[in-house]
Scaffold this motif. Structure first.
Motif, short mmCIF file in Angstrom:
data_model
loop_
_atom_site.label_atom_id
_atom_site.label_comp_id
_atom_site.label_asym_id
_atom_site.label_seq_id
_atom_site.Cartn_x
_atom_site.Cartn_y
_atom_site.Cartn_z
N UNK A 110 0.74 -1.18 0.05
CA UNK A 110 0.16 0.09 -0.10
C UNK A 110 0.89 1.11 0.00
N UNK A 111 1.67 1.30 0.93
CA UNK A 111 2.84 2.61 1.05
C UNK A 111 3.95 1.74 1.70
N UNK A 112 5.11 2.52 1.30
CA UNK A 112 6.50 2.25 2.00
C UNK A 112 7.29 3.32 2.52
N UNK A 113 8.32 3.19 3.20
CA UNK A 113 9.13 4.28 3.59
C UNK A 113 9.53 4.97 2.33
N UNK A 155 -10.35 -7.40 3.36
CA UNK A 155 -8.86 -7.32 3.16
C UNK A 155 -8.17 -7.35 4.63
N UNK A 156 -6.79 -7.90 4.76
CA UNK A 156 -6.06 -7.59 5.95
C UNK A 156 -5.10 -6.76 5.60
N UNK A 157 -4.56 -5.85 6.62
CA UNK A 157 -3.40 -5.06 6.44
C UNK A 157 -2.39 -5.43 7.22
N UNK A 158 -1.03 -5.40 7.12
CA UNK A 158 -0.10 -5.62 8.09
C UNK A 158 1.06 -4.67 7.93
N UNK A 159 1.68 -4.16 8.90
CA UNK A 159 2.63 -3.31 8.76
C UNK A 159 3.90 -4.09 9.06
N UNK A 160 4.97 -4.09 8.05
CA UNK A 160 6.01 -4.90 7.95
C UNK A 160 7.28 -3.93 8.59
N UNK A 161 7.62 -4.27 9.62
CA UNK A 161 8.62 -3.19 10.21
C UNK A 161 9.90 -4.14 10.28
N UNK A 162 11.15 -3.16 10.06
CA UNK A 162 12.40 -3.41 9.95
C UNK A 162 12.86 -4.70 9.18
N UNK A 163 12.35 -4.64 7.98
CA UNK A 163 12.77 -5.78 7.07
C UNK A 163 14.39 -5.79 6.64
N UNK A 164 14.84 -7.03 6.89
CA UNK A 164 16.31 -7.00 6.48
C UNK A 164 17.15 -6.45 7.75
N UNK A 209 15.38 -6.67 -6.91
CA UNK A 209 16.87 -6.58 -7.29
C UNK A 209 17.78 -6.21 -6.53
N UNK A 210 18.61 -5.15 -6.43
CA UNK A 210 19.48 -4.51 -5.56
C UNK A 210 19.10 -3.55 -4.63
N UNK A 211 17.71 -3.40 -4.58
CA UNK A 211 17.20 -2.18 -3.91
C UNK A 211 17.63 -2.27 -2.32
N UNK A 212 17.44 -1.28 -1.77
CA UNK A 212 17.31 -1.57 0.02
C UNK A 212 16.05 -1.82 0.40
N UNK A 213 15.89 -2.54 1.55
CA UNK A 213 14.70 -2.96 2.25
C UNK A 213 14.00 -1.59 2.78
N UNK A 214 12.55 -1.64 2.64
CA UNK A 214 11.83 -0.68 3.14
C UNK A 214 10.66 -0.93 3.84
N UNK A 215 10.51 -0.58 5.08
CA UNK A 215 9.44 -0.78 6.06
C UNK A 215 7.98 -0.40 5.13
N UNK A 216 7.06 -1.30 5.31
CA UNK A 216 6.01 -1.11 4.48
C UNK A 216 4.58 -1.48 4.94
N UNK A 217 3.53 -0.75 4.57
CA UNK A 217 2.10 -1.51 5.07
C UNK A 217 1.55 -2.51 3.51
N UNK A 218 1.08 -3.58 3.89
CA UNK A 218 0.80 -4.71 2.79
C UNK A 218 -0.61 -4.72 3.11
N UNK A 219 -1.38 -4.98 1.88
CA UNK A 219 -2.74 -5.32 1.85
C UNK A 219 -2.70 -6.91 1.29
N UNK A 220 -3.50 -7.67 1.97
CA UNK A 220 -3.74 -9.12 1.38
C UNK A 220 -5.21 -9.40 1.38
N UNK A 221 -5.62 -9.73 0.15
CA UNK A 221 -7.01 -10.39 -0.01
C UNK A 221 -7.29 -11.57 -0.78
#
Length: 675
Positions: free
Chosen positions: A128-131, A634-643, A661-673
């Motif tokens: 949904x949205x990321x750092x 839907x379900x929302x979860x906050x994914x905190x401090x990945x990596x 890819x080679x991107x940096x990890x970014x804390x995010x809100x995720x929707x699952x449905x």
């Protein structure tokens, strides 16, 4: 086996490992578990309970639950449902399932260590949205290598924890989504970061990455949610945002500083962990491990001040982030009262974007995980809270005034004052010692203060509110194993508390196992269920039992509400809780001590499925599962401090979630449905 003679079992090992990395422990809570326990009070657990545990009978099922460290066994058979008419019919969980009448018809996800969100078969997911994503219109595009404080103040903050939805007026498919940003991990935010000498720009960027974000979200055509950059509602709250103190301790001499000699205004909010959505449409947010941001407690000479600081875990010299180098208020020698201005429950009104957020002194000051509110039968509101520290306490607050129904401006203005006056309580639990084979018993809410009146000998009312931990110590409540999220069921009014872990229980000089905290070296945690006397949430008496004693189901020291342990998902370190529309309890975990990724779990709390834990998803490695929101769609979860793994940093990322890819990890809100 004789029902009259519980079988003795060998002691369980007391060595412990957690799923958290050292960098997470350092930046999230200041390595709290590696320091001495702040609660050094000698509150006794009731000796008669300990004696009675040894006399308990096993349940008819004959299962065994070890009281680790005490070597005594008690039963773990099928628990009875809480009476009739509990309302748990064929209600719906996410995706409108109806398995066994619980709404939990998904196939459980297997434990794993994958670097992605793993959801059940038949479910889709999306970020949904990321750092760093825009929150305010016109916000610059995220540039990891060149992040600035000005950009971050307009973007989604770091390490989102609690997530709450408030319906957008006039819309059935849109909400105001509010996310806490608990802490920053500077070594993962900045390339070449020097922990001893952060730059002014890095410090100010971290200030802007704390706090809260308010964004408009609406249903996406493909499913899930998408963000709308709304010019009216979208908002960032940071360390530089002004807050107002409310309630009986506002203006206290213990809250006054050189920048605020009246003790009524404070800049910012820190370490916002869990929270809740109030019945009147505001957000409550808990300030938790605020102690780690302040420096030079060891240089404070006044013994009373020093003792007060120590009870909140403030000790040592320089802080981990060195903020004191750039703002004097984080130096306790220069501003000894500044730390007292944190550790409160914060209230934000997302429907009034120009309103000043507040800190409620009537709810006490401690390491608040969060606060969750229910409307009692008589119309007053009751807030339940946990103090997230080893051997600290459970609290509740009962308002003086009654809630006004409706969404009129007058009703909302009145309801925003409900948490400003009332009675603050702390919990004392006793085991019943009866021969029923369960971990259960009775309890009482001990009053601490109401308005200007203190119920604690030796403490004024303002001292109770500002130094709540010491005031609570004086009335001998029950020391718990890190009480985190505490939430009442909107269907039954029963309260569920996540007790995450406590590896210090039973160590030399520390309190050993008790009925509400039955294991020594408790590395997996448990879930407590409370029922207020006669179902009245304003009552001062209650009964309690353990719903779950977490860990490996194959271990004899676990318990799953009496359900067949061969059929449940393993769960470790419960943290946040939520409810779906069918009344099922959902539990997110933090620090899984079973060597697999953290996840989100669902469990019915009544009927034949009570205790049937099912894992709904797992988060990427190094991450914590936070802020669950469970709806029918839907379900929302906050994914905190990945990596956040040992050896990882911005210069050496060990996760590339969510962008790959080679991107940096970014804390995010995720929707699952569901498809």
């Amino acid at each position: 086996m004789s029902a009259d003679k519980p079988r003795l079992l060998p002691l369980l090992p007391t060595t412990n490992t957690f799923g958290r990395s050292s960098v997470t422990c350092r930046y999230r809570c200041g390595d709290a578990c590696s320091h001495d326990v702040p609660n050094t009070s000698d509150n006794p657990y009731f000796a008669d309970v300990v004696a009675q545990v040894g006399r308990r009978r096993l349940l008819r099922a004959g299962a065994v639950l070890t009281v680790a460290g005490a070597g005594l066994a008690v039963g773990a058979g099928t628990a009875t449902a809480h009476g009739k008419g509990n309302g748990h019919g064929s209600g719906h969980g996410p995706g409108h399932g109806s398995g066994h009448g619980t709404g939990l018809d998904f196939r459980p996800v297997a434990p794993n260590t994958e670097d992605r969100i793993v959801a059940p078969a038949g479910y889709d997911q999306d970020v949904v949205i990321r750092w760093g994503d825009p929150v305010l219109p016109g916000a610059p595009r995220f540039d990891f290598a060149n992040q600035t404080a000005a950009a971050q103040a307009q973007q989604f903050g770091y390490n989102n924890d609690f997530c709450g939805l408030v319906p957008l007026p006039g819309r059935r498919d849109a909400w105001l989504m509010v996310s806490n940003h608990e802490y920053t991990t500077e070594t993962h935010m900045f390339l070449g970061y020097d922990e001893d000498n952060p730059t002014r720009e890095q410090v100010e960027t971290a200030w802007a990455a704390h706090g809260l974000s308010v964004v408009v979200v609406e249903k996406a055509r493909r499913g899930g949610l998408e963000v709308r950059l709304d010019r009216h509602y979208n908002r960032r709250i940071t360390v530089g945002t002004e807050f107002a103190f409310t309630g009986p301790a506002a203006g206290s001499r213990h809250l006054r500083t050189s920048a605020d000699p009246r003790g009524r205004r404070v800049l910012g909010t820190l370490n916002n962990c869990a929270g809740g959505v109030t019945p009147w449409g505001t957000i409550l947010s808990g300030e938790e491990n605020f102690n780690q941001y302040f420096a030079n407690a060891d240089a404070v000479t006044d013994p009373v001040t020093k003792a007060r600081l120590a009870r909140y875990g403030l000790a040592g010299g320089a802080s981990g982030r060195r903020w004191e180098n750039h703002d004097r208020r984080f130096d306790l020698v220069r501003e000894p009262n500044e730390a007292n201005r944190f550790g409160w429950i914060v209230e934000v009104d997302p429907l009034e974007p120009d309103s000043t957020p507040v800190k409620h002194t009537a709810l006490g000051r401690f390491k608040h995980e969060g606060a969750n509110v229910i409307v009692a039968r008589d119309g007053r509101v009751v807030a339940y809270m946990g103090d997230d520290e080893r051997f600290d306490y459970l609290y509740k607050f009962v308002s003086d005034k009654k809630m006004k129904r409706g969404n009129s401006r007058h009703a909302r203005a009145h309801n925003r004052t409900l948490l400003e006056s009332g009675t603050l309580y702390v919990a004392r639990l006793t085991g019943d010692g009866a021969q029923d084979g369960e971990f259960d018993g009775a309890g009482e809410w001990i009053p601490l203060a109401r308005g200007d009146r203190s119920f604690v000998d030796g403490f004024t009312a303002e001292e109770v509110y500002v130094f709540t931990r010491q005031a609570a110590d004086a009335v001998a409540p029950t020391k718990m194993d890190r009480p985190e999220d505490v939430e009442p069921s909107p269907r039954t009014g029963r309260i569920y508390a996540a007790l995450t872990n406590n590896t210090d229980r039973g160590k030399p000089g520390k309190e050993g196992p008790t009925e509400p905290n039955p294991r020594a070296a408790n590395k997996h945690g448990h879930v407590l269920e409370i029922e207020e006397h006669r179902g009245d949430n304003t009552a001062t008496r209650f009964s309690w039992k353990l719903l779950l004693v977490c860990g490996d189901p194959n271990s004899p020291d676990t318990y799953f509400g009496g359900y067949d342990k061969s059929q449940v998902s393993p769960i470790s370190c419960p943290d946040n809780v939520a409810f779906d529309s069918a009344g099922n309890l959902w539990i997110s975990t933090d620090g899984n001590a079973l060597s697999t990724n953290d996840g989100l779990f669902a469990v019915p709390v009544a009927g034949p499925e009570r205790g049937h834990v099912k894992q709904f998803l797992t988060v990427p490695h190094g991450a914590e599962t936070c802020g669950p929101v469970v709806t029918d769609d839907f379900v929302l979860v906050s994914v905190q401090h990945p990596g956040e793994l040992d050896g990882a940093s911005a210069d050496n990322p060990l996760s590339h979630w969510p962008d790959g890819g080679t991107s940096q990890p970014r804390p995010s809100v995720v929707a699952v449905w569901k498809h």
